[in-house]
Motif scaffolding. Structure first.
Motif: not given
Length: 98
Positions: A23, A26, A29-32, A35, A67
């Motif tokens: 985090c 990062r 927004e959609d950093d794998p 995730a 989810d």
């Protein structure tokens, strides 16, 4: 086969640390990486909670939200929130009447 809760706790703490690092670093927004760290954290928590229960009959006070709540189960959660809000409102009205 039951896992050792102390070993599962160690894995959970490491998963928290990896999640924090992901985090903090990062990239978008959609950093794998974030995730993946999130998924690892969920898995480590579930393993710890299960091992703790198997060894002691106790559980942590935390819940993992799936989810699939984002895919349409939100309405059920909204109903719970609405009921809670109504209870708060009713309590406020009663205290104002006194």
């Amino acid at each position: 086969m039951s896992a050792d809760p102390r070993a599962a706790l160690s894995v959970l703490v490491s998963a928290f640390e990896r999640h924090l690092e992901a985090c903090a670093g990062r990239r978008g927004e959609d950093d794998p990486t974030v995730a993946a760290a999130y998924d690892d954290l969920v898995e480590a928590f579930e393993a710890y909670d299960g091992a703790l229960y198997d060894a002691t009959g106790e559980m942590t006070p935390f819940d993992i939200y799936a989810d699939d709540a984002e895919e349409g189960d939100e309405e059920e959660d909204d109903d719970v929130d609405d009921d809670f809000d109504d209870d708060l409102y009713d309590a406020d009205v009663e205290s104002d009447e006194n």
